[in-house]
Design a protein around this motif. Structure first.
Motif, mmCIF file in Angstrom:
data_model
loop_
_atom_site.group_PDB
_atom_site.id
_atom_site.type_symbol
_atom_site.label_atom_id
_atom_site.label_comp_id
_atom_site.label_asym_id
_atom_site.label_seq_id
_atom_site.Cartn_x
_atom_site.Cartn_y
_atom_site.Cartn_z
ATOM 1 N N ILE A 284 -94.564 97.249 4.073
ATOM 2 C CA ILE A 284 -94.473 95.787 3.710
ATOM 3 C C ILE A 284 -93.728 95.837 2.467
ATOM 4 O O ILE A 284 -93.887 96.333 1.379
ATOM 5 C CB ILE A 284 -95.885 95.180 3.412
ATOM 6 N N ILE A 285 -92.289 94.929 2.780
ATOM 7 C CA ILE A 285 -91.402 94.843 1.650
ATOM 8 C C ILE A 285 -91.728 93.875 0.693
ATOM 9 O O ILE A 285 -92.409 92.741 1.158
ATOM 10 C CB ILE A 285 -89.948 94.609 2.006
ATOM 11 N N TYR A 286 -91.564 94.369 -0.566
ATOM 12 C CA TYR A 286 -91.874 93.326 -1.767
ATOM 13 C C TYR A 286 -90.580 92.591 -2.028
ATOM 14 O O TYR A 286 -89.599 93.446 -2.530
ATOM 15 C CB TYR A 286 -92.564 94.251 -2.995
ATOM 16 N N GLU A 287 -90.277 91.602 -2.244
ATOM 17 C CA GLU A 287 -91.153 90.448 -1.653
ATOM 18 C C GLU A 287 -90.284 89.366 -1.056
ATOM 19 O O GLU A 287 -89.164 89.720 -1.028
ATOM 20 C CB GLU A 287 -92.235 89.915 -2.655
ATOM 21 N N TRP A 288 -90.763 88.303 -0.763
ATOM 22 C CA TRP A 288 -90.047 87.169 0.119
ATOM 23 C C TRP A 288 -89.390 86.654 -0.754
ATOM 24 O O TRP A 288 -87.981 86.453 -0.614
ATOM 25 C CB TRP A 288 -90.910 86.256 1.008
ATOM 26 N N ILE A 289 -90.149 85.752 -1.993
ATOM 27 C CA ILE A 289 -89.350 85.067 -2.718
ATOM 28 C C ILE A 289 -88.659 85.572 -3.705
ATOM 29 O O ILE A 289 -89.384 86.363 -4.370
ATOM 30 C CB ILE A 289 -90.333 83.800 -3.272
ATOM 31 N N GLN A 290 -87.530 85.137 -4.361
ATOM 32 C CA GLN A 290 -87.052 85.626 -5.460
ATOM 33 C C GLN A 290 -87.285 84.974 -6.658
ATOM 34 O O GLN A 290 -87.194 83.755 -6.884
ATOM 35 C CB GLN A 290 -85.345 85.282 -5.475
ATOM 36 N N VAL A 291 -88.076 85.884 -7.551
ATOM 37 C CA VAL A 291 -88.434 85.403 -9.028
ATOM 38 C C VAL A 291 -87.888 86.207 -9.890
ATOM 39 O O VAL A 291 -87.027 87.064 -9.961
ATOM 40 C CB VAL A 291 -90.001 85.248 -9.027
ATOM 41 N N ALA A 292 -88.382 86.336 -11.331
ATOM 42 C CA ALA A 292 -87.993 86.985 -12.351
ATOM 43 C C ALA A 292 -87.845 88.391 -12.218
ATOM 44 O O ALA A 292 -86.835 89.036 -12.612
ATOM 45 C CB ALA A 292 -88.756 86.673 -13.627
ATOM 46 N N ASN A 293 -88.611 89.065 -11.330
ATOM 47 C CA ASN A 293 -88.705 90.444 -11.276
ATOM 48 C C ASN A 293 -87.538 90.944 -10.043
ATOM 49 O O ASN A 293 -87.254 92.317 -10.322
ATOM 50 C CB ASN A 293 -89.972 90.961 -10.666
ATOM 51 N N GLY A 294 -86.926 90.108 -9.559
ATOM 52 C CA GLY A 294 -85.823 90.485 -8.957
ATOM 53 C C GLY A 294 -85.968 91.072 -7.544
ATOM 54 O O GLY A 294 -85.192 91.654 -6.937
ATOM 55 N N TYR A 295 -86.976 90.939 -6.914
ATOM 56 C CA TYR A 295 -87.351 91.645 -5.814
ATOM 57 C C TYR A 295 -87.101 90.711 -4.529
ATOM 58 O O TYR A 295 -87.466 91.128 -3.350
ATOM 59 C CB TYR A 295 -88.834 92.251 -5.907
ATOM 60 N N GLY A 296 -86.710 89.704 -4.725
ATOM 61 C CA GLY A 296 -86.593 88.575 -3.526
ATOM 62 C C GLY A 296 -85.736 88.927 -2.464
ATOM 63 O O GLY A 296 -84.632 89.278 -2.753
ATOM 64 N N LEU A 297 -86.247 88.473 -1.246
ATOM 65 C CA LEU A 297 -85.293 88.717 -0.040
ATOM 66 C C LEU A 297 -84.528 87.393 0.080
ATOM 67 O O LEU A 297 -83.574 87.149 0.859
ATOM 68 C CB LEU A 297 -86.066 89.079 1.056
ATOM 69 N N ILE A 298 -85.077 86.153 -0.353
ATOM 70 C CA ILE A 298 -84.732 85.067 -0.337
ATOM 71 C C ILE A 298 -85.122 84.200 -1.425
ATOM 72 O O ILE A 298 -85.731 84.429 -2.452
ATOM 73 C CB ILE A 298 -85.300 84.041 0.984
ATOM 74 N N SER A 299 -84.272 83.019 -1.601
ATOM 75 C CA SER A 299 -84.374 82.042 -2.754
ATOM 76 C C SER A 299 -84.540 80.468 -2.047
ATOM 77 O O SER A 299 -83.986 80.380 -0.695
ATOM 78 C CB SER A 299 -83.283 82.125 -3.644
ATOM 79 N N TYR A 300 -85.088 79.680 -2.593
ATOM 80 C CA TYR A 300 -85.187 78.221 -2.153
ATOM 81 C C TYR A 300 -84.178 77.283 -3.321
ATOM 82 O O TYR A 300 -84.297 76.156 -3.045
ATOM 83 C CB TYR A 300 -86.559 77.851 -2.351
ATOM 84 N N GLY A 301 -83.199 78.058 -3.892
ATOM 85 C CA GLY A 301 -82.527 77.072 -4.611
ATOM 86 C C GLY A 301 -82.228 78.156 -6.026
ATOM 87 O O GLY A 301 -82.797 79.146 -6.316
ATOM 88 N N PRO A 302 -81.260 77.371 -6.704
ATOM 89 C CA PRO A 302 -80.900 78.406 -8.001
ATOM 90 C C PRO A 302 -82.086 78.164 -8.877
ATOM 91 O O PRO A 302 -82.867 77.251 -8.949
ATOM 92 C CB PRO A 302 -79.677 77.294 -8.451
#
Length: 457
Positions: A284-302
């Motif tokens: 399981i890859i960490y993680e779907w959403i991009q937040v401050a830790n920089g692990y996101g695969l996607i973002s919902y906007g800037p």
């Protein structure tokens, strides 16, 4: 029969067919050391993403789930992991959206204020009631692949005294599952990657000769393979060595080091390839959403101001909307997964050998390293660790992850600090069992009946 009545019955018939189609996804079972698709009998390999979005329940917004499920399907994912849910909410829409996309769920039973504490381990009815409530809510969904009774409860080298409490939780959740007549939903644990406790913790969770006391699966939050590394240099060869001969399924419940961007996910070729696929059940890859830790695969906007507020804003990030792939990480993972399609073994060919699997011996007690008596009974419901237990739980007290040769050893547990681990040692009373399970069952019966009547008439 009047035309309006025909229309009404036809509508009910369509509703019945829709409900049937939504739930038409095979369940996943744990047999021996592997997962299997209950319909095809094929071995099931996890290609997953951690999906939390916010600190709140992400499985209540059907429209958002549909958007995310569609892009996950494009990515090649077949599984999500969700850390915290609200059992009082309705999850039908989201669970249907993911089922329609062929995506399964592993969900943590603990919440931010109901979890087993490493510093003062105990297992009581309040925790069990809370865990049961989540299980009651999600067991109705065929795409529930499994549940976790804990996430990184043991986080330091001297935390072994908490291990029996995790195992007691699994024992009692499994007993409750069976007493309610639920299908055998796999029950497991997600461990922090603490080198000093491996492989003792791993073996301990599956070492009982009484299967009712063993976990149904074990998983590891590991960030050892970073950047341009190798099977040996990353420490994965050691992970494979420790897992060889393991009696229950094992997989990576968090994975995807980001200390050497961009992420190329080279470790997936080892996990799903010849080196590990016969032993490990995926990642399981960490993680779907991009937040401050920089692990996101996607973002919902800037990103926005850290002080910005709004229903779609959390800690300076937009947490809702149309998912946009993060380049090149999303495409890198998509490309790697597309080339990795292990077939494993068919259940029909595996059943006989699975019945002969012998659990590994329980690790011997080693003062200052593994402070668990292998012959001691598991804690009973309501039991807490004693001062004498605390005195024996000595060690370095430092948290370490990965092997000594791993370039990513400092990354473990960093990612999960965002939304992964529940706050340790905070326990609140559990509430009464949710009644929605019975309501769903009754609704399903009525829909099936009306569909039949529409056909008969």
């Amino acid at each position: 029969m009047s035309p309006p009545s025909l229309v009404r019955w036809a509508s009910l018939f369509v509703l019945g067919m829709t409900a049937s189609q939504v739930s038409a996804i095979a369940t996943i079972s744990a047999v021996g050391a592997k997962f299997f698709n209950s319909s095809s009998g094929d071995q099931f390999y996890i290609k997953g993403v951690a999906y939390q979005l916010t600190d709140d329940d992400p499985l209540v917004d059907e429209d958002q789930c549909k958007l995310d499920a569609a892009l996950m399907q494009e990515l090649g994912a077949n599984t999500i992991r969700v850390y915290h849910v609200d059992p009082n909410e309705n999850h039908d829409g989201c669970m249907s959206a993911f089922a329609d996309a062929g995506i399964y769920l592993f969900v943590d039973l603990e919440t931010y204020n109901t979890s087993i504490s490493q510093s003062a381990p105990e297992w009581d009815s309040k925790l069990l009631d809370s865990y049961e409530k989540v299980l009651d809510t999600f067991q109705v969904y065929d795409n529930l692949a499994g549940v976790f009774v804990g996430n990184e409860v043991l986080t330091t080298a001297n935390g072994s005294w908490a291990a029996p409490y995790v195992k007691a939780a699994a024992r009692d959740v499994k007993a409750y599952r069976d007493s309610k007549g639920y299908r055998e939903i796999p029950v497991g644990y997600a461990a922090a990657d603490i080198a000093e406790l491996r492989p003792m913790l791993q073996d301990y969770m599956a070492c009982s000769t009484n299967s009712s006391e063993d976990l149904d699966f074990f998983s590891l939050n590991a960030y050892e393979w970073c950047g341009d590394n190798t099977y040996e240099g990353s420490g994965y060869s050691e992970l494979q060595k420790n897992a060889t001969g393991y009696s229950i399924p094992i997989f990576f419940s968090e994975d995807g080091c980001n200390t050497s961007p961009p992420r190329t996910f080279e470790d997936q070729s080892a996990i799903f390839g010849d080196e590990m696929a016969d032993t490990w059940s995926g990642a399981i890859i960490y993680e779907w959403i991009q937040v401050a830790n920089g692990y996101g695969l996607i973002s919902y906007g800037p990103s926005v101001s850290a002080t910005a507020t709004g229903s779609d804003i959390s800690d300076g990030f937009t947490v809702k909307g149309t998912p946009t792939p993060i380049s090149p990480d999303f495409s890198n993972l998509k490309s790697v997964w597309a080339t990795l399609t292990p077939t494993g073994v068919a259940l029909s060919d595996y059943t006989a050998s699975a019945s002969t699997i012998t659990p590994l011996a329980c690790p011997a007690e080693t003062s200052g390293v593994w402070n668990v008596d292998p012959s001691a009974a598991l804690p009973t419901l309501g039991q807490a660790a004693t001062v004498s237990d605390s005195a024996s739980a000595t060690g370095s007290g430092s948290s370490s992850s990965g092997s000594g040769t791993s370039s990513g050893s400092s990354a473990s547990s960093t990612a999960s600090s965002s939304k992964g681990a529940a706050a340790a040692g905070i326990v609140s009373p559990g509430a009464g069992l949710l009644g929605s399970t019975n309501a769903v069952a009754i609704y399903g019966t009525l829909v099936a009946f009306t569909g039949f009547m529409a056909w008969w008439l």
